[in-house]
Design an enzyme around this catalytic site. Structure first.
Site, short mmCIF file in Angstrom:
data_model
loop_
_atom_site.label_atom_id
_atom_site.label_comp_id
_atom_site.label_asym_id
_atom_site.label_seq_id
_atom_site.Cartn_x
_atom_site.Cartn_y
_atom_site.Cartn_z
N SER A 167 0.62 -1.22 -0.14
CA SER A 167 -0.15 -0.02 -0.02
C SER A 167 0.66 1.22 0.18
CB SER A 167 -0.90 -0.10 1.31
OG SER A 167 -1.86 -1.16 1.08
N HIS A 188 12.59 46.12 24.81
CA HIS A 188 11.88 45.60 25.99
C HIS A 188 10.39 46.35 25.72
CE1 HIS A 188 15.25 44.25 28.02
NE2 HIS A 188 15.93 45.36 27.55
N SER A 221 -14.74 47.14 14.09
CA SER A 221 -15.48 46.69 15.23
C SER A 221 -17.16 47.00 14.91
CB SER A 221 -15.21 47.71 16.31
OG SER A 221 -15.96 47.38 17.53
#
Length: 481
Positions: A108, A155, A285
């Site tokens: 197969s 950061h 929105s």
């Protein structure tokens, strides 16, 4: 049943390109199995096995499946509980002269695994030019904005200035890594070839009555018919699932890149420095009509996360294989291989759409620079005062005091940064009053960013994109809702 009453994956029904969705369709899968059986029969006939011309002709005439073929195969699979044998039976009905030799000597995985390798290769062939095109568009953007100073962030706090173009180069460099990884994964792909039930080729050695040379030639011929440069010399019943892990790892890494780029754009949209395209009638929105939500970048992060995590499935599947094979890889591979390619394809469409229409707001960028630059410029003031004979320590203390006073005005009163006005009123700084504006020029704070962009695009990007020059397009990928 209507398509509206059963679940469909949004990867294919909502987002993916037509060509990628078709590649992993049942029609493509099972017609590829038929093609593999035809190649096997042709090679076996060429090497002397008794296969008639009529058998080959009938097989060639029925490579594409009809609706009736799918029905026959489905009925046979329901009875036999074996998808490969169901399709051997259906193909044999189409090509009765070949019914006895279809799948001769094969297992197969001859059709399933070899087909999957074909799909992996074709899938990467679809993705790579799209990725190269995105990189080209971003490189053009980087050159256009190579000189435009902007706040750098470390950061996620304001840091030394960079340029809009230089930041785009950070994205480009990561995409170049992805281009390299996907190209290597594609070029490394081999073919499972004709290996038999446990990879020993025993069945084919029996068919060819112990002729090892013919067995090797059979493997070579079928591999050549399939368009592969080589077949893996060693397999079990399957090709190593480490191959899947290798390809999906490269795709998963690209998914992480998309998360990174999408996150940067979302942050820049929040500060109103850069936005993704926003269509004329687009609604941000349902409640807040003024919103311009970065929905494309959010979708990119969402799908990038999905793609990045598929790597774990592929690695676990490889690790869980026992000896010559187990079948616990089957169901998950039916899900993960198409999912990884469809997701990568969708991400490239989103990326193309976004980078084709990035909107830059120079006035906002300059205002944000003005808000932060006074603090950054103080080191230049100190160095200039020292060059004129002043004391560094005294200058540092003066700057420290005035900076804290200005910072308090910004943070406690919500007013603009007035550090420069304070410096211009303080007699200590009188020797450099006439130079302050020049020392505040943003272009003097970006270092070699413009030159880095030019060199990077001219050398690294150009070299990486050279193989893809004929595939570039200025068209913009259109997204579904």
């Amino acid at each position: 049943m209507s398509s509206n009453t059963i679940y469909q994956t949004p990867l294919s029904s909502r987002y993916a390109s037509k060509e990628m969705a078709e590649l992993f369709s049942p029609a493509t899968r099972f017609s590829t199995w038929r093609q593999l059986w035809l190649w096997l029969a042709k090679a076996e006939k060429q090497l002397g096995l008794p296969i008639s011309d009529e058998a080959i002709s009938q097989m060639e005439a029925h490579l594409e499946l009809t609706d009736e073929d799918f029905k026959v195969a489905a009925e046979e699979e329901a009875r036999r509980r074996h998808d490969v044998m169901a399709h051997v039976h259906a193909y044999g009905q189409n090509a009765p002269a070949a019914a006895g030799i279809i799948h001769w000597g094969a297992t197969s995985c001859y059709c399933t695994d070899n087909a999957d390798l074909i799909f992996l290769k074709k899938g990467l062939d679809l993705l790579l030019p799209k990725l190269a095109n995105v990189i080209k568009k971003l490189a053009d953007f980087a050159i256009e904005y190579k000189d435009m100073a902007t706040l750098g962030y470390t950061h996620y706090q304001a840091a030394q200035l960079t340029t809009v173009g230089k930041r785009a180069c950070l994205w480009i460099q990561d995409l170049l890594f992805d281009l390299r990884n996907l190209t290597r994964a594609r070029d490394d792909l081999g073919f499972r070839g004709v290996k038999g039930t446990t990879g020993t080729q025993a069945s084919f050695l029996a068919i060819f009555e112990g002729d090892h040379d013919k067995v090797e030639e059979l493997d070579r011929l079928v591999t050549e018919f399939a368009g592969f440069k080589y077949a893996y010399p060693i397999t079990s019943q399957t090709y190593s699932r480490k191959i899947d892990a290798d390809v999906i790892s490269a795709l998963s890494s690209f998914g992480a890149t998309c998360q990174r780029i999408g996150s940067d754009i979302r942050h820049l949209a929040a500060t109103k420095e850069i936005e993704e395209p926003f269509e004329k009638d687009q609604i941000g929105s349902s409640a807040m009509a003024y919103k311009r939500n970065p929905m494309r970048s959010e979708r990119m992060c969402s799908l990038g996360r999905h793609l990045a995590n598929l790597n774990k499935d592929a690695l676990d599947t490889y690790a869980a294989q026992w000896f010559e094979r187990t079948l616990d890889d089957s169901a998950i591979r039916r899900i993960d291989i198409p999912s990884s390619f469809l997701t990568a394809d969708i991400l490239l469409r989103i990326l193309d759409n976004v980078v084709s229409g990035l909107v830059v707001y120079p006035a906002v960028i300059n205002r944000r620079i003005r808000d932060e630059l006074p603090f950054m410029a103080t080191e230049n003031f100190i160095m200039r005062l020292v060059a004129l004979g002043g004391s560094r320590q005294d200058a540092h203390e003066k700057i420290r005091v005035l900076s804290h006073e200005a910072s308090a005005v910004v943070k406690l009163q919500g007013k603009d940064n007035d550090l420069i006005e304070r410096i211009k009123k303080d007699e200590f700084f009188k020797p450099i009053w006439g130079e302050i504006d020049a020392l505040m020029d943003p272009s003097t704070f970006v270092g070699r960013a413009p030159q880095q962009v030019e060199k990077f695009v001219a050398l690294e990007v150009a070299k990486a994109l050279e193989p893809w020059k004929g595939t570039f397009s200025t068209e913009v990928s259109q997204l579904s809702v």
